[in-house]
Scaffold this active site. Structure first.
Site, PDB file in Angstrom:
ATOM      1  N   TYR A 124       5.074   4.610 -13.033  1.00  0.00           N
ATOM      2  CA  TYR A 124       4.846   3.894 -14.289  1.00  0.00           C
ATOM      3  C   TYR A 124       5.352   4.652 -15.504  1.00  0.00           C
ATOM      4  O   TYR A 124       5.241   4.163 -16.621  1.00  0.00           O
ATOM      5  CB  TYR A 124       3.357   3.579 -14.443  1.00  0.00           C
ATOM      6  CG  TYR A 124       2.900   2.398 -13.612  1.00  0.00           C
ATOM      7  CD1 TYR A 124       3.600   2.016 -12.476  1.00  0.00           C
ATOM      8  CD2 TYR A 124       1.768   1.681 -13.942  1.00  0.00           C
ATOM      9  CE1 TYR A 124       3.197   0.956 -11.704  1.00  0.00           C
ATOM     10  CE2 TYR A 124       1.350   0.604 -13.170  1.00  0.00           C
ATOM     11  CZ  TYR A 124       2.062   0.252 -12.053  1.00  0.00           C
ATOM     12  OH  TYR A 124       1.653  -0.817 -11.286  1.00  0.00           O
ATOM     13  N   LYS A 173       2.441   8.429   0.297  1.00  0.00           N
ATOM     14  CA  LYS A 173       3.557   7.956   1.118  1.00  0.00           C
ATOM     15  C   LYS A 173       4.513   9.127   1.353  1.00  0.00           C
ATOM     16  O   LYS A 173       5.743   9.003   1.264  1.00  0.00           O
ATOM     17  CB  LYS A 173       4.267   6.777   0.437  1.00  0.00           C
ATOM     18  CG  LYS A 173       5.272   6.041   1.331  1.00  0.00           C
ATOM     19  CD  LYS A 173       4.625   5.350   2.523  1.00  0.00           C
ATOM     20  CE  LYS A 173       5.662   4.571   3.327  1.00  0.00           C
ATOM     21  NZ  LYS A 173       5.086   3.961   4.541  1.00  0.00           N
ATOM     22  N   ASP A 206       0.227   2.270   3.279  1.00  0.00           N
ATOM     23  CA  ASP A 206       0.253   0.991   3.989  1.00  0.00           C
ATOM     24  C   ASP A 206      -0.883   0.896   5.002  1.00  0.00           C
ATOM     25  O   ASP A 206      -1.516  -0.156   5.152  1.00  0.00           O
ATOM     26  CB  ASP A 206       1.612   0.736   4.648  1.00  0.00           C
ATOM     27  CG  ASP A 206       2.283   1.973   5.187  1.00  0.00           C
ATOM     28  OD1 ASP A 206       2.115   3.050   4.608  1.00  0.00           O
ATOM     29  OD2 ASP A 206       2.987   1.872   6.216  1.00  0.00           O
ATOM     30  N   ASP A 230      -2.948   1.320  -8.693  1.00  0.00           N
ATOM     31  CA  ASP A 230      -2.966  -0.005  -9.311  1.00  0.00           C
ATOM     32  C   ASP A 230      -3.153  -1.076  -8.243  1.00  0.00           C
ATOM     33  O   ASP A 230      -3.988  -1.990  -8.378  1.00  0.00           O
ATOM     34  CB  ASP A 230      -1.649  -0.208 -10.070  1.00  0.00           C
ATOM     35  CG  ASP A 230      -1.691  -1.409 -10.993  1.00  0.00           C
ATOM     36  OD1 ASP A 230      -2.759  -2.042 -11.119  1.00  0.00           O
ATOM     37  OD2 ASP A 230      -0.653  -1.730 -11.595  1.00  0.00           O
ATOM     38  N   ASP A 234      -7.031  -3.174  -7.131  1.00  0.00           N
ATOM     39  CA  ASP A 234      -7.153  -4.634  -7.117  1.00  0.00           C
ATOM     40  C   ASP A 234      -7.525  -5.134  -5.724  1.00  0.00           C
ATOM     41  O   ASP A 234      -8.301  -6.092  -5.581  1.00  0.00           O
ATOM     42  CB  ASP A 234      -5.845  -5.288  -7.567  1.00  0.00           C
ATOM     43  CG  ASP A 234      -5.772  -5.465  -9.073  1.00  0.00           C
ATOM     44  OD1 ASP A 234      -6.463  -4.709  -9.782  1.00  0.00           O
ATOM     45  OD2 ASP A 234      -5.029  -6.351  -9.543  1.00  0.00           O
TER      46      ASP A 234
END
Length: 337
Positions: A124, A173, A206, A230, A234
């Site tokens: 970001y 990751k 994942d 982020d 959610d």
């Protein structure tokens, strides 16, 4: 001693849920004074600026803000107000609790997960954004630093200790993003050794998504980088019924902004049916931050009791027949009772 906070009512349903939230805070007798300031579309219309200098000055002065949802216009070169606030005040820790509440439409019960998301760097930062002249190739740099990784991981472990949590899961990751995500994971491993009383786990992002859907009870505190945080926060909100129950805490060394994570919902603005819970829960987290933990817990319990025993008063999105005001009234009644 009284404390003044900056209050940003926001756009759309923001003013409605903010009014309800402040009424509940007043019922708790928190000794808070409110300095109302503008941001978002309201500020653009009134001052010609999404984030006026006067608003920034008030936040800097009071060091604590309670914020309703803001709208950033699409296109036109406008930068997200939320992202700008995080960067200007170095609000590096985004803390997102996901807790099950009674009567909500969700697939699980007894969820209690805290996502601690790095809030200022990673993907970001949007550094080095380029688009080739033919529009065929887009590039952007994701930058993680040892400093940024260290302070967010340490924040997560300190939060776990403070709240009596048992486990911290670092999500990464690093198997593919060997430098940016690899740095974060290595730092997490180093810091975890300083907290032997807290179980440490590491998980690829994942797999984390799959595990959250299949066995969410295995998670306690999740710490991760900006983009992954982020998405995962959610996802966790979805486990407990959606963003209407999702507060967000943006915390730095010198300031903190507490907010409802959901959008401004212009389609229901002015109808009086907006759910104030996300902002109320953010206000409870703000009370914790201000060392009024007992009042924060009292507020959360009043919300829970209302959702359990006064279904007619809660808003339609969580299965009730009430309004924003009736929901707030019922919570106030329980607090004063």
């Amino acid at each position: 001693m009284n404390k003044t906070i900056a209050v940003i009512p926001g756009d759309g349903i923001g003013p409605e849920i903010m009014t309800a939230t402040l009424r509940v805070l007043d019922a708790l007798d928190c000794g808070l004074n409110y300095d109302f300031v503008d941001a978002g579309m309201v500020a653009l219309d009134k001052h010609g600026d999404l984030l006026p200098k006067a608003t920034l000055d008030r936040i800097a002065e009071h060091k604590v803000a309670l914020k309703g949802p803001l709208t950033t216009p699409i296109g036109g070169g406008f930068t997200s107000v939320n992202v700008t606030l995080r960067r200007l005040f170095d609000l590096y820790a985004n803390v997102r609790p996901a807790v099950s509440f009674p009567g909500t439409k969700s697939r699980y019960e007894n969820i209690d997960i805290i996502t601690v998301r790095e809030n200022t760097e990673g993907a970001y930062r949007s550094e080095g954004q380029t688009l080739s002249e033919d529009g065929e190739i887009a590039e952007s740099v994701a930058r993680n630093t040892r400093k940024g990784s260290s302070r967010i991981v340490r924040y997560a472990f300190e939060l776990a200790v403070k709240k009596g949590r048992k486990k911290v899961t670092a999500v990464h990751k690093a198997n593919i993003l060997k430098t940016s995500s690899g740095l974060f994971l290595n730092v997490a491993r180093e810091i975890a050794r300083e907290y032997p009383q807290i179980e440490f786990n590491e998980m690829i992002v994942d797999n984390t998504c799959m595990q959250l859907v299949m066995k969410p009870e295995q998670f306690d505190v999740i710490v991760t980088t900006n983009l992954f945080g982020d998405i995962l926060s959610d996802l966790c909100a979805g486990l407990v019924g959606g963003l209407g129950l999702a507060p967000g805490d943006n915390i730095g060394e010198h300031a903190a902004i507490f907010e409802a994570v959901h959008g401004s919902a212009p389609d229901i603005a002015g109808k009086g049916i907006a759910n104030p819970c996300a902002l109320l829960l953010a206000a409870a987290d703000m009370l914790d931050y201000l060392d009024m933990v007992a009042k924060g817990d009292r507020l959360r319990q009043a919300i829970r009791d209302t959702m359990t025993s006064d279904r007619d008063s809660v808003t339609p999105d969580i299965g009730g027949k009430g309004s924003t005001d009736s929901f707030a009234d019922a919570i106030v009644k329980r607090i004063k009772g």
